[in-house]
Design a protein around this motif. Structure first.
Motif, PDB file in Angstrom:
ATOM      1  N   LEU A 160      76.461  -5.815 -26.486  1.00  0.00           N
ATOM      2  CA  LEU A 160      76.179  -6.871 -27.468  1.00  0.00           C
ATOM      3  C   LEU A 160      75.214  -7.912 -26.894  1.00  0.00           C
ATOM      4  N   PHE A 161      75.410  -8.272 -25.642  1.00  0.00           N
ATOM      5  CA  PHE A 161      74.534  -9.256 -25.008  1.00  0.00           C
ATOM      6  C   PHE A 161      73.113  -8.716 -24.895  1.00  0.00           C
ATOM      7  N   ARG A 162      72.995  -7.453 -24.513  1.00  0.00           N
ATOM      8  CA  ARG A 162      71.674  -6.849 -24.332  1.00  0.00           C
ATOM      9  C   ARG A 162      70.877  -6.858 -25.632  1.00  0.00           C
ATOM     10  N   HIS A 163      71.564  -6.723 -26.754  1.00  0.00           N
ATOM     11  CA  HIS A 163      70.883  -6.672 -28.050  1.00  0.00           C
ATOM     12  C   HIS A 163      70.789  -8.042 -28.717  1.00  0.00           C
ATOM     13  N   GLY A 164      71.116  -9.095 -27.980  1.00  0.00           N
ATOM     14  CA  GLY A 164      70.964 -10.442 -28.501  1.00  0.00           C
ATOM     15  C   GLY A 164      71.922 -10.795 -29.624  1.00  0.00           C
TER      16      GLY A 164
ATOM     17  N   GLY B 268      81.351  -3.107 -23.701  1.00  0.00           N
ATOM     18  CA  GLY B 268      80.999  -3.514 -25.055  1.00  0.00           C
ATOM     19  C   GLY B 268      80.318  -4.866 -25.092  1.00  0.00           C
ATOM     20  N   THR B 269      80.813  -5.807 -24.284  1.00  0.00           N
ATOM     21  CA  THR B 269      80.196  -7.130 -24.206  1.00  0.00           C
ATOM     22  C   THR B 269      78.766  -7.035 -23.686  1.00  0.00           C
TER      23      THR B 269
ATOM     24  N   PHE C 250      76.873  -7.107 -15.661  1.00  0.00           N
ATOM     25  CA  PHE C 250      78.093  -6.847 -16.440  1.00  0.00           C
ATOM     26  C   PHE C 250      78.555  -5.393 -16.264  1.00  0.00           C
ATOM     27  N   CYS C 251      77.619  -4.463 -16.328  1.00  0.00           N
ATOM     28  CA  CYS C 251      77.973  -3.046 -16.263  1.00  0.00           C
ATOM     29  C   CYS C 251      78.503  -2.655 -14.880  1.00  0.00           C
ATOM     30  N   ILE C 252      77.986  -3.274 -13.832  1.00  0.00           N
ATOM     31  CA  ILE C 252      78.512  -2.994 -12.494  1.00  0.00           C
ATOM     32  C   ILE C 252      79.979  -3.430 -12.414  1.00  0.00           C
ATOM     33  N   GLY C 253      80.264  -4.640 -12.907  1.00  0.00           N
ATOM     34  CA  GLY C 253      81.642  -5.125 -12.907  1.00  0.00           C
ATOM     35  C   GLY C 253      82.547  -4.240 -13.750  1.00  0.00           C
ATOM     36  N   ALA C 254      82.075  -3.826 -14.914  1.00  0.00           N
ATOM     37  CA  ALA C 254      82.864  -2.969 -15.797  1.00  0.00           C
ATOM     38  C   ALA C 254      83.124  -1.617 -15.143  1.00  0.00           C
TER      39      ALA C 254
END
Length: 491
Positions: free
Chosen positions: A371-375, A367-368, A452-456
């Motif tokens: 949100l980050f990707r969309h600024g 989710g984070t 982020f997505c790799i860690g998630a």
């Protein structure tokens, strides 16, 4: 001849030892003696968090002209971080083996001394290669600490409290991280300290605190469990007698009877072949479980620890001298996770809590990332998101150390901790900072989102593995979870 027949053979009877030491230790009420163990052994993670965080936050200052060391920010956040973790992996394997051979106490004194010496010398660094060498040596001592300390703690703490105590102790890393974040703000303030002085004083703080811990640690005893499996049964019994007298004097109440007896036959050093057969053939599912938990948490934490300051400065234009405030908030969230959730690992159980914390942290991080990707985030809201992610991840990560320290036999416990730490950290902790910082440094939001997505994804995968094959270890004696290799069973 069976083991039971050997036990009753007059020619070999003297080699077998019956003991109630584990049962006597597990039925003890919590006392001042246990607090001494926790303070003497557990507080070193405060130092680890202090130093790692300060180094992460001082990266920009070290790269400045006049810092007294020729190094770049990328070298600090990437190569110095990776070498620190590589040193920890090597130290864990070396000292883990020695801890099983020569005892917990002897080695947890040596590992702290190595850690302190390397930290002190780090303050004298004048060039990149020497700083890298110091970071490797510091990590070497830290890796040994993980093996020696976690094995000693689990063998000294009563079974009914082992989960929460282990989680809280491992979670204190973040108390040091919070202090380190705030200390870095003051030490990197050029109005107070010269550019080439503040970062050197940061290492000195760790040395002073470490010396205090070294003095306290001298009073922590050897593990009685280790003693009786190494032919020192009489010494183990005397030590437990002393512990019981101390606890009884403090509580003013008689101790309940110790229920449960163990028969062991001490043997020589365990060969690596025996260790490999035990880990991979006798406990293959537990091996998969340990690796999954360690790879997931190691990638996530080493990436964030060494790279969050770079995210703040790259995407949110936070000045180098102010990143410590944000990291201190993250550190508090990490600390609260084990503190508030730790008791549930002993009551609700290991499997649901470990799986739940890994899965929740992974989902929140996805989710984070979105949100980050969309600024949609700024420095404050990004930090708030990470607090939520790491509140759960911290409890799960601490539980990874708890898991591998309680599900393998006593004689190879420290080496097993070292093995899973080294392999998991090598896969996640070395590649994590290299990949994470490489993606962040590109300055493209899409690359950081991918990190982020790799860690998630790794955290979610580890949570699913725990849900499928996790071990029900809550409130059970260590010897019931994994019989000692020296145990004699009636057949």
């Amino acid at each position: 001849m069976s083991e039971a027949e050997e036990l009753h053979d007059p020619a070999r009877a003297a080699a077998a030892v019956r003991t109630r030491v584990p049962a006597r230790l597990d039925r003890l009420p919590w006392s001042r003696w246990h607090w001494r163990v926790v303070i003497g052994l557990g507080t070193v993670w405060v130092l680890d968090g202090l130093e790692v965080t300060i180094v992460g936050n001082m990266a920009g200052r070290l790269a400045e002209h006049g810092s007294g060391i020729a190094i770049t920010t990328a070298q600090v956040t990437t190569w110095a971080a990776a070498l620190y973790v590589a040193g920890a992996c090597c130290g864990a394997l070396v000292f883990g083996r020695l801890t099983d051979l020569f005892g917990r106490k002897r080695l947890f004194m040596v590992t702290l001394a190595v850690y302190l010496g390397a930290t002190a010398v780090s303050a004298l660094s004048w060039t990149a290669w020497f700083f890298f060498l110091c970071r490797f040596a510091t990590g070497f001592g830290v890796g040994g600490e993980y093996a020696a300390i976690n094995s000693a703690i689990d063998e000294l703490i009563p079974a009914r409290l082992r989960g929460r105590v282990d989680l809280v102790i491992n979670g204190t890393f973040w108390a040091g991280a919070a202090v380190g974040s705030l200390a870095s703000i003051a030490l990197l303030n050029t109005a107070w300290f010269a550019t080439d002085l503040g970062w050197r004083l940061a290492f000195a703080i760790g040395v002073v605190l470490g010396l205090v811990i070294l003095l306290v640690r001298r009073h922590v005893p050897e593990s009685p469990r280790w003693l009786f499996t190494h032919g020192r049964a009489a010494e183990a019994e005397r030590l437990v007698d002393e512990i019981e007298r101390s606890v009884t004097a403090r509580t003013g109440r008689p101790l309940p009877p110790a229920e449960g007896e163990l028969t062991i036959r001490p043997r020589g050093p365990i060969a690596f072949g025996t260790v490999a057969r035990t880990v991979f053939r006798q406990y293959p599912k537990r091996t998969v479980l340990g690796l999954a938990l360690f790879v997931g948490q190691s990638f996530l934490y080493n990436s964030v620890t060494f790279g969050y300051a770079a995210i703040l400065t790259t995407f949110f234009q936070v000045p180098d001298g102010r990143t410590g405030y944000y990291f201190a908030v993250i550190a508090v969230g990490n600390l609260l996770g084990p503190l508030l959730l730790g008791h549930l690992f002993d009551s609700v159980g290991r499997r649901p809590m470990i799986a739940g914390t890994y899965l929740l942290s992974g989902v929140l991080l996805f989710g984070t990332a979105a949100l980050f990707r969309h600024g949609a985030l700024d420095a404050t809201t990004m930090t708030a998101c990470w607090v939520g992610v790491l509140f759960f991840a911290s409890a799960g990560a601490s539980a990874a150390y708890l898991t591998v320290s309680e599900i393998f036999p006593l004689e190879i416990r420290a080496l097993c901790i070292a093995f899973f730490y080294a392999v998991g950290t090598a896969l996640g902790g070395i590649t994590g900072p290299l990949l994470f910082n490489g993606l962040v440094s590109s300055g493209r939001p899409g690359d950081t989102t991918l990190a982020f997505c790799i860690g998630a994804g790794l955290m979610v995968a580890a949570g699913l593995v725990e849900a499928a094959i996790g071990v029900k270890a809550e409130r059970l004696p260590l010897e019931q979870l994994a019989a000692p290799l020296t145990a004699v069973t009636d057949t």
